[in-house]
Motif scaffolding. Structure first.
Motif, mmCIF file in Angstrom:
data_model
loop_
_atom_site.group_PDB
_atom_site.id
_atom_site.type_symbol
_atom_site.label_atom_id
_atom_site.label_comp_id
_atom_site.label_asym_id
_atom_site.label_seq_id
_atom_site.Cartn_x
_atom_site.Cartn_y
_atom_site.Cartn_z
ATOM 1 N N MET A 181 0.849 -1.173 0.000
ATOM 2 C CA MET A 181 0.000 0.000 0.000
ATOM 3 C C MET A 181 0.900 1.244 0.000
ATOM 4 O O MET A 181 1.789 1.359 0.830
ATOM 5 N N PRO A 182 0.666 2.203 -0.919
ATOM 6 C CA PRO A 182 1.516 3.395 -0.976
ATOM 7 C C PRO A 182 1.318 4.277 0.244
ATOM 8 O O PRO A 182 0.230 4.357 0.802
ATOM 9 N N ARG A 183 2.385 4.915 0.643
ATOM 10 C CA ARG A 183 2.316 5.822 1.781
ATOM 11 C C ARG A 183 2.145 7.254 1.293
ATOM 12 O O ARG A 183 2.629 7.607 0.235
ATOM 13 N N SER A 184 1.495 8.035 2.093
ATOM 14 C CA SER A 184 1.314 9.440 1.775
ATOM 15 C C SER A 184 2.611 10.182 2.015
ATOM 16 O O SER A 184 3.379 9.859 2.912
ATOM 17 N N SER A 185 2.865 11.204 1.203
ATOM 18 C CA SER A 185 4.043 12.027 1.406
ATOM 19 C C SER A 185 3.831 13.034 2.533
ATOM 20 O O SER A 185 4.744 13.728 2.931
ATOM 21 N N VAL A 186 2.608 13.113 3.042
ATOM 22 C CA VAL A 186 2.285 14.023 4.135
ATOM 23 C C VAL A 186 2.226 13.224 5.422
ATOM 24 O O VAL A 186 1.449 12.295 5.546
ATOM 25 N N GLY A 187 3.079 13.573 6.377
ATOM 26 C CA GLY A 187 3.069 12.897 7.666
ATOM 27 C C GLY A 187 1.841 13.296 8.466
ATOM 28 O O GLY A 187 1.243 14.341 8.235
ATOM 29 N N MET A 188 1.477 12.490 9.426
ATOM 30 C CA MET A 188 0.285 12.757 10.227
ATOM 31 C C MET A 188 0.394 14.079 10.987
ATOM 32 O O MET A 188 -0.605 14.701 11.285
ATOM 33 N N THR A 189 1.588 14.534 11.295
ATOM 34 C CA THR A 189 1.741 15.785 12.035
ATOM 35 C C THR A 189 1.932 16.985 11.115
ATOM 36 O O THR A 189 2.088 18.097 11.583
ATOM 37 N N ASP A 190 1.922 16.768 9.801
ATOM 38 C CA ASP A 190 2.203 17.843 8.850
ATOM 39 C C ASP A 190 0.961 18.526 8.301
ATOM 40 O O ASP A 190 1.061 19.308 7.378
ATOM 41 N N TYR A 191 -0.203 18.237 8.825
ATOM 42 C CA TYR A 191 -1.397 18.889 8.289
ATOM 43 C C TYR A 191 -2.320 19.291 9.417
ATOM 44 O O TYR A 191 -2.246 18.784 10.522
ATOM 45 N N ASP A 192 -3.178 20.234 9.093
ATOM 46 C CA ASP A 192 -4.166 20.711 10.052
ATOM 47 C C ASP A 192 -5.536 20.322 9.517
ATOM 48 O O ASP A 192 -5.944 20.802 8.467
ATOM 49 N N GLY A 193 -6.227 19.457 10.196
ATOM 50 C CA GLY A 193 -7.533 18.989 9.744
ATOM 51 C C GLY A 193 -8.691 19.829 10.247
ATOM 52 O O GLY A 193 -9.835 19.433 10.117
ATOM 53 N N THR A 194 -8.391 20.984 10.796
ATOM 54 C CA THR A 194 -9.443 21.847 11.328
ATOM 55 C C THR A 194 -9.679 23.011 10.376
ATOM 56 O O THR A 194 -8.735 23.629 9.887
ATOM 57 N N TYR A 195 -10.947 23.308 10.121
ATOM 58 C CA TYR A 195 -11.311 24.463 9.301
ATOM 59 C C TYR A 195 -12.049 25.447 10.194
ATOM 60 O O TYR A 195 -13.031 25.094 10.832
ATOM 61 N N GLU A 196 -11.527 26.634 10.273
ATOM 62 C CA GLU A 196 -12.178 27.678 11.050
ATOM 63 C C GLU A 196 -12.415 28.870 10.143
ATOM 64 O O GLU A 196 -11.577 29.206 9.318
ATOM 65 N N PHE A 197 -13.550 29.502 10.327
ATOM 66 C CA PHE A 197 -13.873 30.698 9.554
ATOM 67 C C PHE A 197 -14.155 31.819 10.538
ATOM 68 O O PHE A 197 -15.041 31.715 11.378
ATOM 69 N N ASP A 198 -13.384 32.880 10.437
ATOM 70 C CA ASP A 198 -13.514 34.026 11.321
ATOM 71 C C ASP A 198 -14.590 34.957 10.756
ATOM 72 O O ASP A 198 -14.307 35.793 9.897
ATOM 73 N N ILE A 199 -15.816 34.777 11.222
ATOM 74 C CA ILE A 199 -16.936 35.580 10.730
ATOM 75 C C ILE A 199 -16.679 37.058 11.005
ATOM 76 O O ILE A 199 -16.857 37.901 10.114
ATOM 77 N N ASP A 200 -16.238 37.383 12.205
ATOM 78 C CA ASP A 200 -16.003 38.778 12.560
ATOM 79 C C ASP A 200 -14.910 39.386 11.681
ATOM 80 O O ASP A 200 -15.060 40.489 11.163
ATOM 81 N N GLY A 201 -13.826 38.656 11.491
ATOM 82 C CA GLY A 201 -12.744 39.139 10.623
ATOM 83 C C GLY A 201 -13.211 39.365 9.203
ATOM 84 O O GLY A 201 -12.830 40.345 8.548
#
Length: 78
Positions: A1-21
């Motif tokens: 099985m191929p491995r991802s070039s992105v390590g588990m600690t190299d990404y942010d899985g959270t999406y935040e939207f600053d409504i006020d900003g």
């Protein structure tokens, strides 16, 4: 099985939207009390199911692209 070039600690899985900003940069004349009211109003009305459906669409597009199933666009020779 191929491995991802992105390590588990190299990404942010959270999406935040600053409504006020967003309001400050897009509508600079809106007062702070109005921005607070709009932020509260938006948080109550944002439907998590719509966001989940959008993520599912991205998953589908990613899977199609990674598998090479996306048809190539026709080039016009005109």
């Amino acid at each position: 099985m191929p491995r991802s070039s992105v390590g588990m600690t190299d990404y942010d899985g959270t999406y935040e939207f600053d409504i006020d900003g967003y309001l400050i940069s897009t509508y600079p004349n809106i007062t702070k009390p109005a921005r607070r009211a709009i932020c509260d109003w938006a948080r109550v009305r944002i439907d998590g199911t719509i966001i989940e459906n959008m993520v599912d669409q991205v998953v589908l597009e990613y899977a199609l692209d990674q598998q090479g199933w996306t048809p190539e666009e026709d080039e016009d020779d005109d």
